[in-house]
Design a protein around this motif. Structure first.
Motif, PDB file in Angstrom:
ATOM      1  N   ALA A 100       0.840  -1.210   0.000  1.00 50.46           N
ATOM      2  CA  ALA A 100       0.000   0.000   0.000  1.00 50.46           C
ATOM      3  C   ALA A 100       0.873   1.258   0.000  1.00 50.46           C
ATOM      4  N   SER A 101       0.366   2.309  -0.598  1.00 42.50           N
ATOM      5  CA  SER A 101       1.157   3.528  -0.792  1.00 42.50           C
ATOM      6  C   SER A 101       1.253   4.350   0.497  1.00 42.50           C
ATOM      7  N   MET A 102       2.124   5.360   0.458  1.00 40.46           N
ATOM      8  CA  MET A 102       2.275   6.278   1.602  1.00 40.46           C
ATOM      9  C   MET A 102       0.925   6.875   1.946  1.00 40.46           C
ATOM     10  N   PRO A 103       0.529   6.848   3.211  1.00 38.71           N
ATOM     11  CA  PRO A 103      -0.779   7.401   3.581  1.00 38.71           C
ATOM     12  C   PRO A 103      -0.806   8.933   3.516  1.00 38.71           C
ATOM     13  N   PRO A 104      -2.007   9.510   3.400  1.00 36.80           N
ATOM     14  CA  PRO A 104      -2.144  10.958   3.208  1.00 36.80           C
ATOM     15  C   PRO A 104      -1.395  11.799   4.242  1.00 36.80           C
ATOM     16  N   ALA A 105      -1.495  11.429   5.513  1.00 35.24           N
ATOM     17  CA  ALA A 105      -0.850  12.248   6.560  1.00 35.24           C
ATOM     18  C   ALA A 105       0.657  12.314   6.327  1.00 35.24           C
ATOM     19  N   THR A 106       1.204  11.212   5.867  1.00 39.34           N
ATOM     20  CA  THR A 106       2.642  11.126   5.664  1.00 39.34           C
ATOM     21  C   THR A 106       3.075  11.956   4.456  1.00 39.34           C
TER      22      THR A 106
END
Ligand code: PLP
Length: 397
Positions: free
Chosen positions: A275-281
């Motif tokens: 899974a890709s980098m999450p929004p907060a990150t």
């Protein structure tokens, strides 16, 4: 014998715990910028890679919170499928501009960046030349390439030794594909790669040059652009970096020419199957990048601190090897003494990381100190005073 016998036989960690000499996995109960609380005790943190202290910047924290409000907590999918947000692409454009490359691609961790980029690029019967002190994620990228494609030709050259690299590469057939991979700032010893020499060798022997700037971006070069800037814009073909250090977040990227990045995008398994980098990150990294670009004073302060601590440790009599950056190893060369010194520092209010074999050769076990732009002079003086006093008691200096 069953498959778990080796687990039952592994007693070293439990033995060290019983003796109160186990320095790993200690939970942080509270973080307070340059200080943390562990085991109920406040300690000066000199074991973090949060070099610019940006994980504590109010603007970075707010950017993360706002992104969660807009996009939720997860992308719940790979970049390849439903996991690409406009935020990822915006960050990639900015990173390409920051590094002076044509294109950039973000991965969920720095580890996955090396794993994915190297395993995508290096094929059967192709040559990879790697510094012996390179980070484990580079070696693991090579192992993944070998496992998937078979017979990748691996050549490990002596640490930061262009002469040795040249003697190895000069024996390889000139027309066979080759890539030289190196850390920019070496993660354990804090020394800087001899990039100009490596560039010349790469050109002379028709090899590509890949540099891991995990500990260099935000740390060296007048504006924190890493090794290429440090050496007045000597260029590598691919620049890789993590976000877990100067950017105060999590993730990584690779930057280079468009076709190369596009190829990695379509062949890097750690990108496609995770899974890709999450929004907060992503939002925190984008804000951190803006701060690095517009507020050079953080990099300047970090470099000033590095100078102060290098001189401070040296004049106390520590062996700090060839450290040139805010990563300063206190080389002890003896596992037991390293643990005892680590414990003495901890008990006196300082947290640093002990590093023993196999992370470093057995005769180079060390306490890895690393400093942040947010450390105060008072904290730094205290670290020097405690380190000197405790090292003298143990006969280290
Ligand atoms: C030189 C180097 N490359 C890559 C990595 C992996 O990065 P991350 O921990 O962000 O996954 C590290 C982390 O320690 C590192 O030191």
């Amino acid at each position: 014998m069953d498959i778990f016998q080796k687990c039952r036989d592994f007693t070293e960690a439990r033995d060290a715990q019983r003796r109160g000499l186990y320095p790993f996995f200690i939970p942080i109960e509270e973080s307070r910028g340059g200080r943390v609380v562990m085991k109920g005790k406040e300690l000066i943190m000199i074991g973090s890679n949060n070099y610019l202290g940006l994980s504590w910047d109010r603007r970075v924290m707010e950017a993360s919170i706002n992104a969660i409000k807009k996009f939720g907590t997860s992308c719940s999918g790979s970049r390849f499928a439903n996991g690409t947000l406009a935020l990822h692409e915006d960050l990639e454009v900015k990173l390409a501009r920051f590094t002076g490359k044509k294109s950039a691609l973000c991965f969920t961790t720095g580890y996955q960046t090396n794993l994915g980029a190297i395993s995508a690029l290096v094929g059967r019967n192709e040559h990879i030349l790697t510094d012996r002190y390179n980070h484990a994620s580079i070696m693991d990228g090579i192992f993944l390439a070998s496992g998937m494609k078979g017979s990748v030709k691996i050549h490990r050259y002596f640490h930061n030794d262009p002469e040795n690299l040249e003697s190895v590469i000069s024996r390889l057939p000139i027309d066979e594909p080759k890539i030289i991979v190196t850390d920019g700032v070496f993660s354990m010893e804090g020394d800087i790669v001899k990039l100009p020499e490596l560039r010349k060798i790469a050109d002379r022997y028709n090899a590509a040059l890949y540099i891991d700037e995990a500990h260099a971006i935000g740390v060296i070069g007048d504006t924190g652009r890493g090794c290429e800037e440090y050496y007045n814009n000597i260029c590598s073909d691919l620049v890789m970096c993590t976000f877990s250090k100067s950017f105060g977040s999590l993730g990584g990227f690779i930057a280079g020419d468009e076709e190369i990045i596009d190829y990695i995008k379509h062949f890097a398994r750690p990108l496609i199957f995770s899974a890709s980098m999450p929004p907060a990150t992503i939002a925190s990294v984008t804000k951190a990048l803006e701060i690095i670009e517009t507020e050079p004073e953080h990099v300047k302060r970090l470099q000033q601190i590095a100078g102060k601590m290098i001189n401070g440790f040296k004049s106390l009599g520590f062996n700090i090897g060839v450290a040139e950056t805010p990563i300063i190893p206190l080389i002890i060369g003896h596992n037991e003494k390293t643990f005892l010194f680590w414990k003495a520092l901890f008990e006196n209010g300082v947290y640093a990381n002990p590093v023993i074999s196999p992370a470093v050769p057995p005769d180079r076990s060390l306490i890895r100190t690393s400093f942040m732009a947010i450390h105060t002079d008072e904290e730094l003086d205290k670290v020097l005073e405690i380190s000197g006093r405790e090292a003298r008691k143990l006969g280290i200096i």
